[in-house]
Motif scaffolding. Structure first.
Motif: not given
Length: 601
Positions: A27-32
């Motif tokens: 949800p924080n816009g990060r692709v992990d």
């Protein structure tokens, strides 16, 4: 106060895919998580497993924000809306597909639309070390800065996405970053493109913008072919979309899950790589695809499986790589794992096990394919007859069971799977689809049933047990209410025994004693629902199903296991078996509902 270790909760992730790989977006816009170019590649973006050097793709407002997200309806394209004190903007994330389907390169696109006011975003592309095996670097080629990592080449392009810059003195000199600000009605685009061991296609951002819309349309077209009308239709369709992400389009293989090494056990140790095609999972998936009328995926998956078995024979193996080879050994990597819970591995040790139940899965899906109006080729017919003959001999053997256990026993669900194999082989022979010694198949099928009834049932427990001589229970026997082995009083009583010993509300552990090692297994809970429907306990099945569909995360995805206490996700995700079990439970309830229940729907 205990400090929460780094690593986002697994419930936080949404999944995107293009038929070749899967990205996990927070949800924080990060692709992990994003292996490139293939799902089973050693991942270049794997922060989910390695906070420090795993790598990620970031896009986030600079100031404090709140975010909400959803999939574009009936698609695997994600929309995240960020609201700050100064404005509102929407990020649309897609693994872009081409005019004719999957692109021959990987293209991850992030489109940012300004809705209100102004929002300043920062973005960062931080390639990882491929689980500690490679060192990424920047390579200037003409007007482009290329990120290299091993044989992987990546470029970052966009429109109005701010200057891409790097800092050669930073801890991550291969990182690219930039920033931009939205206004009402503005549009910005950030695109990551990648190839491995081949020339790099650098796309025109305007074409990528069109490609995002085309990708949405492609998903909508696929969903329009999806034929299910009944209770829990939204959850069933989302589960079908999740399964579609796991289909490896170059071959037709179906991965069991999109990740590796996400722990089932908080103490570590149970960290497996599920980016392989299990016969069991593929068979269950193909059953659902056939039911939904999804012809292309069904044919591709079954054809790939049968061809692969013949090519890698003579033995039928538990699993195969997505490319159709046998699986290499397990490799362990020197990285910490999610929240420091290791190990991090590729490969899976179940490769060489004897699991008798897969014979039932293989012949059952072939029968489903035939029952759908299709025909077997000569080599497949011969293969299935040989498998039936093999079952006649091997059903008496000990095996590792469905749960891939080191303790080989005469597992009850394995015997039931052998019964299913011969039952379906006989049906195929009766329809003139295969030839063989049907009299022998009938005799051995009946012996298996009689042996299981005599040796695998406990009067004291009023339940089928895990294996003869044991007082342990095993939820995998629930699969053999739908298979038809038992839909009577014994199975109904077994459901009650399993619920008492393995249940946690409507959730269920896999087998006796495993609660000390792991959390509840999502698929088992849905298998219980299907079994309840099969034994005529419709109202109980409906109530349990209603409770279980709330276990998905905010965008409808399921992991392998769920903690009964706080609902936290554990294990690999999205987990195909979990979504399959949800789908099949809904189908079973619908198909077996009493007439008065159908009238109310």
């Amino acid at each position: 106060m205990t400090k929460t270790p780094p690593g986002l909760p697994l419930r936080d992730y949404a999944a995107l895919g293009d038929g070749r790989t899967v990205a996990l977006v927070a949800p924080n816009g990060r692709v992990d998580w994003l292996p490139l170019p293939n799902l089973d590649s050693v991942p270049v973006f794997a922060r989910i497993l390695d906070e420090e050097t795993g790598g990620s793709v970031e896009l986030v407002p600079r100031e404090a924000y709140e975010s909400s997200r959803r999939y574009v309806e009936k698609t695997n394209v994600l929309e995240t809306t960020f609201t700050t004190a100064s404005g509102v903007a929407r990020v649309t994330d897609a693994m872009v597909t081409g005019v004719a389907g999957r692109l021959p390169w990987a293209e991850f696109a992030r489109r940012v639309d300004g809705l209100e006011g102004s929002v300043e975003f920062t973005w960062r592309i931080s390639p990882g070390t491929m689980l500690g095996t490679r060192s990424p670097w920047l390579d200037r080629v003409g007007e482009h800065t290329i990120i290299r990592c091993g044989q992987l080449s990546m470029a970052v392009v966009g429109s109005d996405h701010g200057p891409a810059s790097s800092d050669p003195t930073s801890a991550d000199p291969a990182e690219l970053h930039g920033h931009f600000a939205t206004t009402a009605g503005s549009r910005h685009l950030l695109v990551l493109t990648a190839t491995e061991g081949e020339p790099l296609r650098v796309p025109d951002p305007a074409k990528v913008d069109e490609g995002i819309d085309r990708t949405i349309d492609s998903w909508l077209t696929w969903s329009d072919e999806f034929s299910y009308e009944g209770p829990w239709s939204e959850q069933v369709q989302r589960s079908a979309l999740a399964l579609k992400l796991l289909i490896h389009s170059p071959t037709g293989a179906i991965a069991a899950a999109a990740t590796t090494s996400l722990p089932e056990n908080p103490a570590g140790g149970k960290n497996w790589d599920y980016r392989f095609a299990w016969i069991r999972d593929l068979a269950y998936t193909a059953h659902s695809l056939t039911w939904f009328g999804l012809r292309e995926e069904t044919h591709a998956a079954i054809s790939w499986l049968l061809r692969t078995i013949r090519e890698q024979g003579p033995d039928v193996l538990v699993m195969y790589s997505l490319g159709g080879s046998t699986c290499a050994g397990v490799v362990e990597y020197d990285v910490p794992g999610w929240r420091g819970i290791g190990p991090v591995v590729t490969g899976n040790p179940a490769q060489g096990q004897l699991q008798l139940g897969i014979y039932g899965d293989l012949i059952a899906i072939s029968r489903t394919y035939v029952d759908d109006g299709n025909l077997l080729d000569v080599e497949t017919a011969r293969l299935l007859a040989k498998v039936a003959d093999k079952v006649c001999d091997e059903w008496r053997s000990r095996d590792a069971g469905m749960w891939e256990l080191e303790d080989e026993q005469h597992y009850t669900s394995s015997k039931m799977g052998c019964w299913q194999a011969l039952t379906d082989a006989i049906a195929l022979a009766d329809g003139a689809h295969i030839n063989g010694d049907v009299a022998r198949w009938r005799a051995e099928r009946d012996r298996i049933h009689d042996w299981t009834d005599e040796h695998c049932w406990s009067e004291d427990l009023a339940s089928y047990v895990m294996h003869p001589g044991s007082d342990r229970l095993d939820a995998s026997v629930l699969l053999h209410a739908p298979s038809g082995f038992d839909r009577g009083e014994r199975m109904s009583s077994t459901i009650d025994a399993l619920t008492r010993e393995l249940g946690a509300g409507h959730l269920l552990y896999r087998y006796s004693g495993v609660a000390d090692e792991e959390h509840t297994f999502v698929a088992c809970a849905f298998w219980r629902v299907s079994a309840l429907a099969c034994v005529g306990r419709h109202d109980e099945a409906v109530a349990a199903m209603g409770a279980l569909v709330t276990q998905t995360n905010d965008v409808g995805l399921l992991a392998e296991t769920v903690a009964a206490g706080d609902g936290a996700f554990w294990g690999n995700l999205p987990q195909g078996l979990s979504h399959l079990a949800l789908i099949n439970a809904a189908l079973m309830i619908k198909d077996l509902a009493p007439k008065e229940a159908h009238d109310d729907q």
